[in-house]
Design a protein around this motif. Structure first.
Motif, mmCIF file in Angstrom:
data_model
loop_
_atom_site.group_PDB
_atom_site.id
_atom_site.type_symbol
_atom_site.label_atom_id
_atom_site.label_comp_id
_atom_site.label_asym_id
_atom_site.label_seq_id
_atom_site.Cartn_x
_atom_site.Cartn_y
_atom_site.Cartn_z
ATOM 1 N N GLN A 43 -51.349 -5.524 9.090
ATOM 2 C CA GLN A 43 -50.583 -6.749 9.465
ATOM 3 C C GLN A 43 -50.523 -7.070 10.876
ATOM 4 O O GLN A 43 -49.663 -7.824 11.262
ATOM 5 C CB GLN A 43 -48.890 -6.256 9.121
ATOM 6 C CG GLN A 43 -48.770 -6.065 7.722
ATOM 7 C CD GLN A 43 -49.129 -7.138 6.709
ATOM 8 O OE1 GLN A 43 -48.856 -8.072 6.906
ATOM 9 N NE2 GLN A 43 -49.827 -6.697 5.552
ATOM 10 N N SER A 44 -51.998 -6.905 11.469
ATOM 11 C CA SER A 44 -52.122 -7.288 12.870
ATOM 12 C C SER A 44 -51.695 -8.722 13.139
ATOM 13 O O SER A 44 -51.123 -9.433 14.165
ATOM 14 C CB SER A 44 -53.222 -6.851 13.391
ATOM 15 O OG SER A 44 -53.499 -5.409 13.393
ATOM 16 N N ASP A 45 -52.141 -9.749 12.228
ATOM 17 C CA ASP A 45 -52.256 -11.102 12.357
ATOM 18 C C ASP A 45 -50.569 -11.513 12.523
ATOM 19 O O ASP A 45 -50.136 -12.229 13.257
ATOM 20 C CB ASP A 45 -52.860 -12.108 11.377
ATOM 21 C CG ASP A 45 -54.436 -11.841 11.511
ATOM 22 O OD1 ASP A 45 -54.711 -11.588 12.381
ATOM 23 O OD2 ASP A 45 -54.910 -12.247 10.395
ATOM 24 N N ALA A 46 -49.762 -10.943 11.555
ATOM 25 C CA ALA A 46 -48.436 -11.011 11.446
ATOM 26 C C ALA A 46 -47.595 -10.892 12.751
ATOM 27 O O ALA A 46 -46.948 -11.672 13.271
ATOM 28 C CB ALA A 46 -47.824 -10.683 10.181
ATOM 29 N N LEU A 47 -48.037 -9.577 13.261
ATOM 30 C CA LEU A 47 -47.257 -9.120 14.156
ATOM 31 C C LEU A 47 -47.640 -9.859 15.631
ATOM 32 O O LEU A 47 -46.688 -10.315 16.459
ATOM 33 C CB LEU A 47 -47.702 -7.616 14.586
ATOM 34 C CG LEU A 47 -47.343 -6.668 13.627
ATOM 35 C CD1 LEU A 47 -47.509 -5.235 14.024
ATOM 36 C CD2 LEU A 47 -45.969 -6.737 13.193
ATOM 37 N N GLU A 96 -30.548 -14.730 14.988
ATOM 38 C CA GLU A 96 -30.779 -13.636 16.187
ATOM 39 C C GLU A 96 -31.214 -12.381 15.570
ATOM 40 O O GLU A 96 -30.007 -11.624 15.231
ATOM 41 C CB GLU A 96 -30.077 -13.837 17.311
ATOM 42 C CG GLU A 96 -29.971 -15.006 18.005
ATOM 43 C CD GLU A 96 -31.271 -15.185 18.830
ATOM 44 O OE1 GLU A 96 -31.924 -14.295 19.262
ATOM 45 O OE2 GLU A 96 -31.826 -16.541 19.029
ATOM 46 N N THR A 97 -32.425 -11.831 15.493
ATOM 47 C CA THR A 97 -32.611 -10.414 14.898
ATOM 48 C C THR A 97 -33.462 -9.481 16.024
ATOM 49 O O THR A 97 -33.805 -9.849 16.955
ATOM 50 C CB THR A 97 -33.392 -10.406 13.613
ATOM 51 O OG1 THR A 97 -33.327 -9.344 12.832
ATOM 52 C CG2 THR A 97 -34.777 -10.667 14.012
ATOM 53 N N ALA A 147 -40.430 -4.482 13.756
ATOM 54 C CA ALA A 147 -39.260 -4.380 13.351
ATOM 55 C C ALA A 147 -38.737 -5.740 12.734
ATOM 56 O O ALA A 147 -38.259 -5.906 11.648
ATOM 57 C CB ALA A 147 -38.215 -4.115 14.652
ATOM 58 N N GLU A 148 -39.191 -6.917 13.554
ATOM 59 C CA GLU A 148 -38.886 -8.198 12.782
ATOM 60 C C GLU A 148 -39.569 -8.463 11.720
ATOM 61 O O GLU A 148 -38.852 -9.062 10.756
ATOM 62 C CB GLU A 148 -39.292 -9.248 14.075
ATOM 63 C CG GLU A 148 -38.927 -10.700 13.432
ATOM 64 C CD GLU A 148 -39.115 -11.989 14.749
ATOM 65 O OE1 GLU A 148 -39.374 -12.999 14.170
ATOM 66 O OE2 GLU A 148 -38.749 -11.587 15.821
ATOM 67 N N LEU A 149 -40.766 -7.896 11.512
ATOM 68 C CA LEU A 149 -41.514 -8.159 10.227
ATOM 69 C C LEU A 149 -40.566 -7.548 9.165
ATOM 70 O O LEU A 149 -40.315 -8.072 8.011
ATOM 71 C CB LEU A 149 -42.785 -7.505 10.323
ATOM 72 C CG LEU A 149 -43.582 -7.854 9.152
ATOM 73 C CD1 LEU A 149 -43.947 -9.139 8.731
ATOM 74 C CD2 LEU A 149 -44.964 -6.954 9.437
ATOM 75 N N ILE A 150 -40.176 -6.183 9.406
ATOM 76 C CA ILE A 150 -39.558 -5.428 8.253
ATOM 77 C C ILE A 150 -38.150 -6.043 7.990
ATOM 78 O O ILE A 150 -37.610 -6.356 6.956
ATOM 79 C CB ILE A 150 -39.438 -3.985 8.609
ATOM 80 C CG1 ILE A 150 -40.702 -3.479 8.783
ATOM 81 C CG2 ILE A 150 -38.620 -3.234 7.621
ATOM 82 C CD1 ILE A 150 -40.790 -1.974 9.144
ATOM 83 N N GLY A 155 -43.393 -9.766 4.268
ATOM 84 C CA GLY A 155 -42.630 -10.336 5.424
ATOM 85 C C GLY A 155 -43.653 -11.184 6.175
ATOM 86 O O GLY A 155 -43.179 -12.205 6.775
ATOM 87 N N ALA A 156 -44.957 -10.927 6.050
ATOM 88 C CA ALA A 156 -45.850 -11.798 6.722
ATOM 89 C C ALA A 156 -45.894 -13.191 6.310
ATOM 90 O O ALA A 156 -46.005 -14.255 6.955
ATOM 91 C CB ALA A 156 -47.288 -11.176 6.528
#
Length: 388
Positions: free
Chosen positions: A160-164, A283-284, A291-294, A307-308
């Motif tokens: 998931q490197s692109d999503a991060l 706001e997360t 963490a934001e992805l999950i 999540g991506a």
């Protein structure tokens, strides 16, 4: 709706060499009271959020709020701590006091000064928010803990490197227009995605741009019961609050699911009588991009493992269907531990009062906040709505 935010204050976050924990507390205390249009004599109780864990030589800090004015003397004052969710723990404690009718007006202050601590000690201090028998020797400190989580997520759901990198780039882009943000630079996807001398791998698949910043800063809120708030200039009501605490050892949980986050959101949305889609923004807690992805999945924005989609389809952009971290989040804004949750509430109140300047989302009605302590151990959700 038993409590409302009626005033706030927020310092810039960053390396604040000219400040101390005491000066930061005094500064936001006076500014929040002025913003609310009240004096210290009008405050019934004080709650201070301060993690510390070795960052400051001065402990027992609740009474430092009294340095702002002698008129605070003899008022109840308590320091609250719940790791990186310390600020929200303080906010929720203030609300409970008002709900119990023990106070009409409560001052909440969140503070941390981290940058004066040498690098190796910073890692040790932060690692105290993990379960030391299992994670105390983790290379890379707390980043190493989330590196493990990212690695486990990648193993289950693919790279998931692109999503991060897209999450990091989005939050840095948002942070450019936030005057309180520590890093106001649009780094772009390409920089966040590529390993480089300036963006090396830190822990597992996490690079430097995947990690929130070490910060100094403070924020404060004046919270009043609804009857009092409606007589004041502004009133941002707590439509719902929820707190779900989970096991400290990651070995007792499915760590890539953030089940405590899911439970806190479920309770808050149910209490508010709304769906996630009713929120205008969130706001997360993006202490790390993973963490934001999950959290997208845990809050119900996407199914597990998908999540991506939310960031790749632009859903979480400032102009998307659910803007996430229009402030720039912890990633760009910074993460002074005890101040973070208070900051999230202050910035969300600014949004709902349409006083957020360059980071303003369009026509906000309901704001959601998720603040997390440890690796999804302390999970706090608030839903805010402006009623005046």
């Amino acid at each position: 709706m038993t409590a409302c935010i009626v005033g706030w204050a927020h310092t810039p976050f960053g390396k604040l060499d000219a400040e101390t924990v005491e000066s930061l507390i005094v500064r936001v205390t006076n500014e929040a009271l002025e913003h609310a249009g009240i004096g210290p004599e009008d405050v019934d109780e004080v709650v201070l959020g301060h993690f510390n864990a070795g960052f400051s030589p001065q402990d027992f800090t609740a009474s430092l709020v009294f340095q702002a004015s002698d008129k605070f003397r003899f008022k109840p004052a308590t320091r609250i701590e719940n790791a990186c969710a310390t600020g929200s723990a303080a906010v929720h404690q203030a609300i409970k006091t008002i709900e119990a009718k023990r106070a009409k007006t409560v001052l909440v202050v969140g503070v941390e000064q981290m940058t004066r601590t040498p690098g190796p000690e910073i890692g040790k201090n932060l690692l105290k928010a993990s379960y030391l028998p299992e994670d105390g020797d983790t290379p890379g400190g707390f980043a190493g803990v989330f590196g493990k989580i990212a690695g486990a997520y990648f193993q289950r759901h693919g790279d998931q490197s692109d999503a991060l990198a897209m999450i990091a780039a989005k939050n840095h882009r948002n942070g450019v227009d936030n005057p309180y943000a520590q890093m106001r630079k649009d780094l772009g996807f390409d920089f966040c995605r590529a390993e480089s001398e300036k963006n090396p791998f830190v822990a597992g698949p996490l690079k430097r741009t995947d990690c929130s910043l070490v910060s100094d800063g403070a924020a404060a809120l004046v919270i009043a019961d609804t009857e009092t708030a409606l007589r004041m200039k502004r009133a941002v009501a707590f439509r719902a609050t929820a707190h779900a605490q989970d096991f400290l050892p990651m070995s007792k949980r499915d760590i890539v699911q953030f089940e405590g986050c899911t439970e806190a959101w479920r309770r808050a949305l149910s209490q508010a009588g709304i769906e996630l889609s009713d929120l205008s923004f969130v706001e997360t807690h993006d202490c790390f991009t993973i963490a934001e992805l999950i959290e997208y999945e845990a809050m119900g924005l996407t199914p597990r493992g998908q999540g991506a989609i939310a960031v790749k389809e632009g859903w979480t952009n400032r102009d998307g269907k659910l803007p996430v971290n229009p402030s720039g989040g912890l990633k760009a804004k910074g993460h002074p531990i005890g101040a973070t949750g208070v900051s999230m509430h202050a910035l969300s109140a600014m949004q709902l009062c349409e006083e957020a300047g360059g980071i303003q989302v369009k026509n906000p009605v309901l704001g959601g906040i998720f603040n997390m302590g440890g690796a999804a151990v302390a999970n706090y959700v608030s839903v805010l709505e402006r009623i005046k």
